[in-house]
Design an enzyme around this catalytic site. Structure first.
Site, PDB file in Angstrom:
ATOM      1  CB  THR A1035      -0.925   0.013   1.230  1.00 19.36           C
ATOM      2  OG1 THR A1035      -0.133  -0.085   2.413  1.00 19.36           O
ATOM      3  CG2 THR A1035      -1.912  -1.127   1.184  1.00 19.36           C
ATOM      4  CB  CYS A1036       4.202   2.086   1.255  1.00 18.05           C
ATOM      5  SG  CYS A1036       5.143   0.676   0.663  1.00 18.05           S
ATOM      6  CG  PHE A1037       5.773   1.150  -3.106  1.00 12.55           C
ATOM      7  CD1 PHE A1037       6.594   2.253  -2.991  1.00 12.55           C
ATOM      8  CD2 PHE A1037       6.118  -0.020  -2.443  1.00 12.55           C
ATOM      9  CE1 PHE A1037       7.756   2.193  -2.238  1.00 12.55           C
ATOM     10  CE2 PHE A1037       7.278  -0.083  -1.694  1.00 12.55           C
ATOM     11  CZ  PHE A1037       8.099   1.026  -1.575  1.00 12.55           C
TER      12      PHE A1037
END
Length: 1068
Positions: A1035-1037
């Site tokens: 989710t960070c990317f």
């Protein structure tokens, strides 16, 4: 014979001669002095003897008893003897020493007046029939009565002995200034003598008035009435008021005496209040002599008004106003007949008081409980009387007074209702011509009231009165608004007036007046608009949803729509066309504009919480958003409109403006690659097991500019080794998401959740060390997410959003409106209390509440002394609002302030003015709209061999579009981005962009794209179907790691299972 004289002898002779001369002179002085001393001594002895003789004589005449407490019943003597004794007594009279004798003299004279005509020679006033002494007797009775007045000035009514003397002297003045009670005038003799006696009494009253009777009475009234519990009984109060009227009656109510009466008597604090309560007979006397009408006639005279206003300072002008209002309510007939004069006088008195009103505290001001900061020093005696003065002034907005002052308007409304009720339903038009005529007639009847008509003049003038009242009586402003709004008749009538002014509530009327004379709102119709807006806002803010939407008290929903449309146009036109100077508007110096804008905002906020108007109702058709937003920085009118009424622009356009302002700020600070070769960045190192602690330690104290810049994160894994970062700044997003997920987790006790799973600060957050600094840090981190356009799925409680935006600081904000979002049960109980039809005191409520604080019961007072203050029908509205305010604001005041401080340090507060609370939530967490799959697909990037036409990718989009429900699509988006809602301006603004990568191995073995993995994915080279693997995400990317499944059904089942497993409050 001519021998030379010895000079020494000569000198001796001269010295002897001089000494003898001085001795003779000294002897003469001694002789003269002895004569003077003897004369003085003889005179003193003679005077003492004479004083004793006179004292004995007056004592014999008055028959003063040796015991002061004994009953006094003198044997009356011939009036002539008494007269002569009094003449002698006054010859030696000393005020300090002879006060006791004077009291007995008064008692004797009063006893002599209780004699009938049969024994009239002992009656003191009998001497008026004696021509030989009549003139000196008149002078004597005048002197006696004035001495009574002199004593009244020095007495203290709070002392019991002095109070007895006050009553004695008042009885003397009452008895000898009116012949009506003289017993000797009963019978035939009285019929002959009465006219002459009345003339005599009038002469005596004239003398006393000349000497200063009114100041004496004023001082006496002030001493007895200017206190919490008055000292005068009904008889004493009646005597003083009767005495004050007698000079007026004697002079046939001349202007000069009426001026003195108004100045000294009508300005006594709360006089008419005490007269009404304690002396009905005295009140009837004032009504009988039409004092109210006469006072109005006097005060409408320019010259008399100037004299009075120059003599009265503000506080006493206020007391005069209070007494005049009180008397007017008692003399209703005079008030109804002289309504215009009454309003004119009230306005003048208020303007006189307003001269002393100051805006703020200073060394030259004093606090006044009704007016506020005041440039005159207030008498201490006035402070005790102010509660009674308040009660008098409150009559100005009583229901009875409102009905009288607005009688023309209320009559007009009733007539209109009757006509509408009796008017039959028109039959359907049978032809086009008939329809056209009906339409034309309906248009022409839209304007029923013209500003020139008497109805408009009286109604507007009355509103001008109340506007001045609210501005002058600043400490009673809320009471005035409550009186005007809660009587159920005025607001609908004023709304009817506005509607009948013309189309759009007479918008053209207001704009034409401002066009003719820009910046001028002198016309009373602007006072009408101001009073209506302030009163309506005061009323609407107290309505709960049931009262507003279901019961529709006072106004229908159609009324709110029409009202908001008019106000929206009025504010826009006035600002855009500069009809009132923009500097005045920016400084908040225009009352009518402020009132209209406040009511407009209130209606908009209510619509945001629970819509009653159409979606595009608040947008302005004349505004082109793209052009408007570009010019806001250059054009003051546009900029002001964006601050005052941002909702005239579509929400999406305002979000674009927000993003544009953020980008411009970054460029000005040199935080973008286009603005600087190497943008400023901050590097922090965060251990996976201490994400919040490390982030707080390194970011809490960095400068604001650094927080707005690039923050690079290096993670340290569980083994203490640095993790390899990936480009696209995804590591920071991951840090941000993990930080937010942990700090907003209710288990940390910084935040709690409502029954609807909405977040708000916990009142027990103090169990965390430095909890306020943590709130500051959390505010900064959330602001950083908004600043960077990163949507996070953090649902805040509506009331907390309102507090972040500081909308709760508006006078138009009611905590009761948003209480259900926090505590539905408390909201239900308070609603029950608010609508309780019986006696609320039966519920045994007090202005306090109990809180279970970690197992310990704490009692909080809503007001000082609240535990002992019962809730009654009169104060129950205040109670429910204070309870809601405590629950939603006071309990978390410090936490909210810290969070807001951190948030606003990153994002300029001016930018937040563009959004309402629901819009602000969208800015944080994205849009509530259904997922636009086509938009997402257009802005998706592919890695590992995937491309838009790949078989697996086509299956993916087909499954998400056709097989998933809206809830599953939201879960899919949350699975890959950590947020279930799409970005506000579409996926083009998703940072980093959404990506799909083909993966061949598990996550712990995944090292990114290689030439082999890309070729395998592109040509779909696979030994067997990876049915044992699930799709995963970073989710960070915003990255979906998707295995190269061989069957569509497998992809569907695995993807559905993967997204459904990621439930709960976790953000990734």
């Amino acid at each position: 014979m001519f021998s030379k004289v010895d000079s020494t002898k000569k000198n001796q002779f001269l010295e002897q001669t001089k000494a003898l001369r001085e001795e003779r002179a000294q002897d003469k002085l001694k002789h003269d002095a002895s004569i003077v001393i003897q004369a003085g001594a003889r005179g003193f002895i003679t005077r003492r003897r004479l004083h004793r003789e006179i004292c004995k004589e007056i004592g014999d005449v008055l028959q003063i008893p040796p015991d002061p407490g004994a009953e006094y019943k003198p044997r009356l003597k011939q009036a002539l003897d008494v007269y002569k004794a009094i003449q002698k007594f006054f010859f030696i009279f000393n005020k300090d020493k002879d006060a006791g004798k004077f009291d007995y003299l008064c008692r004797y004279l009063l006893a002599s007046m209780d004699i009938t005509a049969d024994n009239m020679k002992v009656c003191y006033v009998y001497l008026v029939l004696n021509k030989a002494v009549v003139l000196p007797w008149i002078a004597q009775i005048k002197e006696v009565l004035w001495k009574c007045c002199t004593f009244l000035k020095s007495l203290k009514p709070e002392v019991h002995a002095d109070m007895k003397r006050v009553n004695l002297y008042l009885t003397m003045l009452i008895t000898f200034t009116s012949a009506g009670g003289w017993k000797i005038l009963k019978g035939k003799l009285g019929e002959t003598l009465t006219p002459g006696m009345n003339q005599l009494c009038n002469n005596i009253m004239g003398h006393l008035n000349t000497k200063g009777l009114y100041p004496v009475l004023k001082g006496l009234l002030a001493q007895g009435l200017s206190r919490t519990k008055i000292l005068f009984n009904s008889a004493t109060l009646s005597a003083i008021v009767s005495l004050s009227l007698r000079p007026l009656i004697a002079a046939n109510f001349s202007d000069n005496l009426m001026t003195v009466f108004v100045l000294h008597i009508m300005s006594v604090p709360a006089l008419l209040h005490h007269v009404s309560v304690n002396s009905g007979e005295c009140l009837n006397l004032l009504i009988t002599h039409r004092i109210f009408r006469r006072a109005l006639d006097l005060l409408t005279n320019e010259q008399s008004t100037r004299i009075i206003f120059n003599s009265l300072e503000g506080s006493y002008a206020l007391c005069l106003l209070a007494n005049l209002v009180n008397l007017g309510m008692a003399e209703l007939e005079g008030l109804v007949e002289n309504t215009q004069s009454f309003m004119s006088v009230v306005i003048r008195l208020l303007e006189s008081c307003k001269k002393y009103v100051m805006n703020k505290k200073s060394n030259l001001t004093n606090w006044h409980p009704i007016i506020g900061w005041f440039s005159h020093k207030s008498d201490e005696s006035l402070n005790a009387a102010m509660p009674h003065v308040k009660e008098q002034i409150k009559l100005l907005w009583s229901e009875k007074m409102i009905k009288i002052l607005f009688s023309d308007l209320l009559t007009y409304v009733e007539v209109e209702k009757e006509q509408a009720a009796t008017k039959k339903e028109p039959s359907p038009s049978k032809n086009i011509l008939k329809k056209a005529i009906d339409k034309a007639s309906s248009k022409s009847s839209a304007t029923k009231i013209k500003l020139e008509c008497p109805l408009a003049k009286t109604t507007c003038y009355t509103c001008a009165l109340y506007q001045i009242m609210m501005n002058t009586l600043s400490q009673l402003r809320m009471d005035i608004l409550s009186g005007l709004s809660y009587n159920k008749i005025l607001l609908p009538a004023l709304w009817k007036f506005l509607c009948d002014l013309g189309p759009n509530c007479g918008l053209k009327v207001f704009l034409d007046l401002l066009t003719q004379t820009p910046n001028s709102v002198i016309h009373p119709v602007f006072s009408l608009l101001t009073v209506f807006c302030e009163t309506a806002a005061h009323y609407i803010v107290t309505l709960d949803d049931m009262e507003m939407y279901e019961q529709r008290r006072m106004f229908t929903l159609e009324d709110y729509i029409k009202m908001s449309k008019f106000l929206n146009l009025f504010v826009y036109k006035v600002t855009w066309n500069n009809l009132i100077d923009l500097k005045i508007l920016e400084n908040g110096e225009s009352e009518v504009y402020n009132a209209a804008h406040n009511l407009l905002l209130l209606l908009y906020e209510r619509d945001c919480r629970r819509p009653y108007a159409e979606k595009d109702h608040w947008l302005h058709r004349d505004v082109k958003p793209s052009v408007f937003l570009k010019e806001t920085d250059k054009d003051r009118a546009m900029g002001l409109l964006m601050k005052k009424t941002p909702f005239i622009i579509p929400f999406s356009e305002r979000v674009k403006a927000f993003r544009l302002r953020v980008r411009m700020e970054k460029e000005s600070l040199g935080l973008t690659e286009s603005a600087a070769i190497s943008p400023q960045s901050t590097l922090i190192t965060v251990h996976r097991s201490r994400v919040v602690e490390d982030g707080y330690r390194q970011l809490a104290q960095i400068p604001v500019q650094s927080m707005k810049g690039v923050i690079r994160v290096k993670f340290v894994n569980e083994q203490g080794l640095d993790e390899a970062g990936i480009d696209q700044d995804g590591v920071f997003k991951e840090f941000l998401e993990e930080t937010i997920s942990k700090v907003f987790d209710p288990a940390l006790s910084l935040f709690k959740v409502t029954t609807e799973q909405k977040l708000y600060p916990s009142s027990t957050s103090f169990i965390q060390e430095n909890h306020l600094y943590l709130f500051d840090f959390v505010g900064k981190m959330l602001a950083k997410a908004v600043y960077e356009g990163i949507v996070v799925d953090v649902p805040f409680a509506p009331f907390f959003l309102t507090q972040i935006l500081q909308h709760n600081q508006s006078t138009m904000y009611s905590p009761l409106d948003e209480l259900p979002s926090l505590d539905p049960e408390l909201a239900k109980n308070l609603s029950y209390t608010k609508h309780y039809e019986g006696d609320v005191s039966d519920l045994d409520l007090t202005f306090s509440c109990d809180e279970d604080c970690m197992g310990r019961l704490e009692t909080h007072e809503l007001v000082p002394g609240g535990k002992a203050m019962p809730v009654t029908n009169e104060n129950k509205i205040l109670y429910v609002h204070l309870m809601a305010h405590f629950r939603m604001y006071r309990q978390i005041k410090e936490q909210t302030a810290a969070f807001r401080r951190g948030f606003r340090s990153v994002i300029n507060p001016d930018l937040l003015l563009m959004f309402s609370a629901p819009e602000f939530q969208k800015l944080i967490s994205g849009d509530n709209a259904d997922l636009d799959i086509q938009d997402l697909r257009r802005h998706t990037r592919y890695y590992g061999g995937y491309h838009n036409g790949h078989k697996v990718i086509s299956w993916l989009w087909d499954i998400v579009t056709n097989d998933f429900t809206p809830q599953e699509r939201a879960l899919f988006l949350k699975f890959v981005t950590s947020c279930s809602k799409p970005p506000l301006l579409g996926f083009v603004n998703l940072e980093p962009p959404f990506s799909v990568r083909c993966v061949e191995v598990s996550d712990d073995q995944d090292t990114g794209d290689t030439v082999g993995s890309v070729l395998k994915g592109f040509f779909n080279l696979k030994k067997k179907d990876p049915i044992g693997r699930l799709p995963t995400s970073s989710t960070c990317f915003n990255l979906l790691k998707l295995p190269n499944y061989q069957k569509k059904s497998t992809l569907r089942d695995k993807l559905r299972y993967a997204i459904s497993s990621n439930t709960g409050f976790e953000l990734s």
